[in-house]
Structures are given as C-alpha cells and as structure tokens.
Design a protein around this motif. Structure first.
Motif, PDB file in Angstrom:
ATOM      1  N   ARG A 109      18.586 -38.510  14.644  1.00 26.50           N
ATOM      2  CA  ARG A 109      17.168 -37.665  14.223  1.00 26.50           C
ATOM      3  C   ARG A 109      16.102 -38.157  14.797  1.00 26.50           C
ATOM      4  O   ARG A 109      15.074 -37.313  15.270  1.00 26.50           O
ATOM      5  CB  ARG A 109      17.029 -37.704  12.655  1.00 26.50           C
ATOM      6  CG  ARG A 109      18.050 -37.033  11.760  1.00 26.50           C
ATOM      7  CD  ARG A 109      17.821 -37.140  10.228  1.00 26.50           C
ATOM      8  NE  ARG A 109      16.446 -36.589   9.975  1.00 26.50           N
ATOM      9  CZ  ARG A 109      15.783 -36.639   8.851  1.00 26.50           C
ATOM     10  NH1 ARG A 109      16.518 -37.500   7.810  1.00 26.50           N
ATOM     11  NH2 ARG A 109      14.660 -36.150   8.503  1.00 26.50           N
ATOM     12  N   THR A 121       7.537 -39.691  10.172  1.00 26.28           N
ATOM     13  CA  THR A 121       7.777 -38.910   8.949  1.00 26.28           C
ATOM     14  C   THR A 121       9.325 -38.961   8.548  1.00 26.28           C
ATOM     15  O   THR A 121       9.588 -39.026   7.575  1.00 26.28           O
ATOM     16  CB  THR A 121       7.312 -37.298   9.334  1.00 26.28           C
ATOM     17  OG1 THR A 121       5.968 -37.188   9.454  1.00 26.28           O
ATOM     18  CG2 THR A 121       7.644 -36.404   8.120  1.00 26.28           C
ATOM     19  N   ILE A 122      10.188 -39.016   9.839  1.00 26.30           N
ATOM     20  CA  ILE A 122      11.521 -38.828   9.524  1.00 26.30           C
ATOM     21  C   ILE A 122      11.972 -40.295   9.025  1.00 26.30           C
ATOM     22  O   ILE A 122      12.700 -40.424   7.945  1.00 26.30           O
ATOM     23  CB  ILE A 122      12.284 -38.747  10.868  1.00 26.30           C
ATOM     24  CG1 ILE A 122      12.123 -37.224  11.298  1.00 26.30           C
ATOM     25  CG2 ILE A 122      13.871 -39.023  10.831  1.00 26.30           C
ATOM     26  CD1 ILE A 122      12.676 -37.131  12.879  1.00 26.30           C
ATOM     27  N   VAL A 124      10.094 -42.302   6.914  1.00 22.69           N
ATOM     28  CA  VAL A 124       9.589 -42.478   5.732  1.00 22.69           C
ATOM     29  C   VAL A 124      10.612 -41.633   5.057  1.00 22.69           C
ATOM     30  O   VAL A 124      10.954 -41.835   3.734  1.00 22.69           O
ATOM     31  CB  VAL A 124       8.388 -41.789   5.483  1.00 22.69           C
ATOM     32  CG1 VAL A 124       8.000 -41.570   4.067  1.00 22.69           C
ATOM     33  CG2 VAL A 124       7.329 -42.714   6.125  1.00 22.69           C
ATOM     34  N   ASP A 125      11.194 -40.380   5.241  1.00 18.40           N
ATOM     35  CA  ASP A 125      12.274 -39.761   4.774  1.00 18.40           C
ATOM     36  C   ASP A 125      13.448 -40.391   4.409  1.00 18.40           C
ATOM     37  O   ASP A 125      14.146 -40.283   3.338  1.00 18.40           O
ATOM     38  CB  ASP A 125      12.297 -38.242   5.365  1.00 18.40           C
ATOM     39  CG  ASP A 125      13.419 -37.550   4.594  1.00 18.40           C
ATOM     40  OD1 ASP A 125      13.425 -37.136   3.412  1.00 18.40           O
ATOM     41  OD2 ASP A 125      14.805 -37.309   5.454  1.00 18.40           O
ATOM     42  N   VAL A 126      13.891 -40.831   5.559  1.00 16.65           N
ATOM     43  CA  VAL A 126      15.108 -41.705   5.342  1.00 16.65           C
ATOM     44  C   VAL A 126      15.065 -43.021   4.235  1.00 16.65           C
ATOM     45  O   VAL A 126      16.042 -43.184   3.687  1.00 16.65           O
ATOM     46  CB  VAL A 126      15.500 -42.230   6.761  1.00 16.65           C
ATOM     47  CG1 VAL A 126      16.593 -43.193   6.920  1.00 16.65           C
ATOM     48  CG2 VAL A 126      16.051 -41.096   7.857  1.00 16.65           C
ATOM     49  N   GLY A 128      13.029 -43.171   2.004  1.00 13.71           N
ATOM     50  CA  GLY A 128      12.902 -42.585   0.427  1.00 13.71           C
ATOM     51  C   GLY A 128      14.061 -42.161   0.075  1.00 13.71           C
ATOM     52  O   GLY A 128      14.375 -42.614  -1.188  1.00 13.71           O
ATOM     53  N   ARG A 129      15.064 -41.693   0.747  1.00 12.88           N
ATOM     54  CA  ARG A 129      16.198 -41.479   0.335  1.00 12.88           C
ATOM     55  C   ARG A 129      17.106 -42.516  -0.024  1.00 12.88           C
ATOM     56  O   ARG A 129      17.961 -42.360  -0.995  1.00 12.88           O
ATOM     57  CB  ARG A 129      17.072 -40.458   1.385  1.00 12.88           C
ATOM     58  CG  ARG A 129      16.378 -39.028   1.603  1.00 12.88           C
ATOM     59  CD  ARG A 129      17.083 -38.242   2.705  1.00 12.88           C
ATOM     60  NE  ARG A 129      16.432 -37.138   2.852  1.00 12.88           N
ATOM     61  CZ  ARG A 129      16.726 -36.064   2.251  1.00 12.88           C
ATOM     62  NH1 ARG A 129      17.742 -36.040   1.419  1.00 12.88           N
ATOM     63  NH2 ARG A 129      15.961 -34.804   2.453  1.00 12.88           N
TER      64      ARG A 129
END
Length: 268
Positions: A109, A121-122, A124-126, A128-129
C-alpha cells in the motif's frame, strides 16, 4: 513519522544512534536495499528496532532510488501495537517478524501511494487498526516512563516507585516485563538521548556532561560508548542524528515532544 528519499544511486553506511522509542523502518526502495547491522544480527529491508539496540549501522547499495518511512513509537504505544516488547529490546528484527503478513500488505500500500502525505495517512490507518482495545501497559509503568522523559532521565528508581505508589521491586519487575528494559536502564537511555542531541548541536562534551547530569566527561564517554559503540565525537558527527532536527523539527529545538508528529525530509 518521517519520510526519507535519496534519488541518486548511492551506498549507505550510516551510524544510527539509539533513541528512546521502538522504531519501525519501512523500506520503500526499488528493491530491498537497506541492511541493518547490530551485534549478532543482520536484517534487510523493512525492520523493527527495539530500545537500546547498541552499535547499529544502516548500510547497503541501491542502483535506483532509496526511500524509507521511519516511525517512532513510544514504549507506551509500542506495547499497544506490538505487545510487550521484552524480546524486541536491544535488537533489530524484520518487520515481518513483528507484524506477520500484515507487513507485506502495508509495504504494498505504501509503495503504491502517490505522495508522502498519502503514505503518512496509510501508515496512521495501519497503526490504528493494530491498536489493542485495551493496551496491556500498566498505568503506573506509563506514568514512570512519562516522569523519565520529563526529567530527561535524571530520576531515581526509588522516587519513581514512590510517585506511582509501588514498591521498588514491583516497579522494577513490571517495568522490565512490559517495556523491555529495567527502569534504571530506561532512564539512562533517556538521559543519553538528551546528551546526544546536545552533542549534535555542537556543544562541547564537557558542557554536555555537566548539563545532562553526568559525573564528568569520562562518565559521558562511557555511556555514549555503551549505547552506540562510538565516542561522543562520533555521535556528534553521526549523519542520522544530524538530520533529526530536519525530520522532527519541533522535537529537538527544546528537546520536548513534537506537537506535529509527521514530517518529510526533502529529496536530495
């Protein structure tokens, strides 16, 4: 987190300086070109570096671009993301060893992203999950770590125990099991980090020793050698440390935590 890019073909041979964080390096180069050497361990590509890894160097050669995303996790956050980090402290391991198949998916990604902002952004998303619903770190341990940072490592374990309402033995045991270092070792690492950035800013070793609370310059020399394998002069000239104030500009102006955690180092 910070992004690093070197467009020209290059050979990397950089002394990396210990930092009071668990650090993730996501290699986004044209191929797995980055090599991390620590005592008794060598890893290529994306890696996770634990607290106090000792003499650590980044090396390798790339025929094309070199790109890397560096993510620094406080030990408090690292426990929530990675679990208790005892086995990670003092070493460097592949990111796949820590994240399993998720590491490869995250790399894909990030490589496909069109900009650094999209990569941040990616990431942070990874992250966070991966956050646990209930971080396993004891609040007393988190509080002790916070006091170490506030005091820049100049705090006694007995004082920490009194502040959190635990016995010295209990604090020592729980801190060691969850952070991966003893409280005394962790405080030494925080104090060393403060001294290292003062050295990189051009301050004389004797002045740094006095400012950072070392007994004398010889004491500073021994601590720097223990954490990095090089002398204070070597730390002051370390390329990786020299760009910290660019990658994390507000973090080291006054040696307080950054209020803006995402930055990009411009391409050379």
């Amino acid at each position: 987190m910070a992004g690093f890019r070197q467009r020209a073909p290059a050979r990397a041979d950089i002394t990396m300086v210990a930092h009071p964080s668990v650090t993730l390096f996501v290699d986004l180069s044209d191929e797995d070109s980055l090599v991390y050497d620590a005592p008794g361990r060598r890893e290529c590509g994306s890696t996770a570096v634990g607290l106090a890894p000792g003499d650590l160097r980044l090396g390798g050669r790339a025929a094309g671009r070199i790109e890397c995303l560096q993510i620094r996790l406080s030990p408090v956050l690292a426990v929530a993301l990675l679990g208790e980090s005892t086995n990670l402290s003092g070493t460097v391991v592949s990111l796949e060893d820590v994240w399993g198949r998720d590491a490869g998916r995250a790399e894909e990604r990030l490589r496909a992203a069109a900009s650094w902002d999209e990569r941040f952004t990616i990431a942070v998303d990874v992250l966070g999950r991966r956050m646990s619903a209930r971080p396993s770190l004891d609040p007393e341990v988190a509080a002790a770590w916070g006091m170490m940072l506030t005091s820049r490592g100049r705090v006694r374990v007995d004082s920490l125990a009194d502040e959190v309402g635990w016995s010295r033995k209990r604090l020592w045991s729980r801190f060691r099991s969850q952070i991966g270092l003893t409280p005394k070792h962790a405080a030494r690492l925080v104090r060393f980090d403060h001294a290292a950035h003062l050295l990189a800013a051009g301050n004389a070793a004797a002045q740094v020793a006095a400012t950072s609370g070392y007994v004398d310059q010889a004491h500073l020399h021994r601590e720097v050698k223990a954490f990095t394998g090089v002398t204070p002069t070597g730390v002051a000239a370390a390329p990786w440390l020299a760009i910290d104030d660019v990658a994390w500009p507000t973090s080291f102006a006054d040696l307080t935590p950054s209020t803006s955690p995402i930055h990009q180092v411009p391409a050379k």
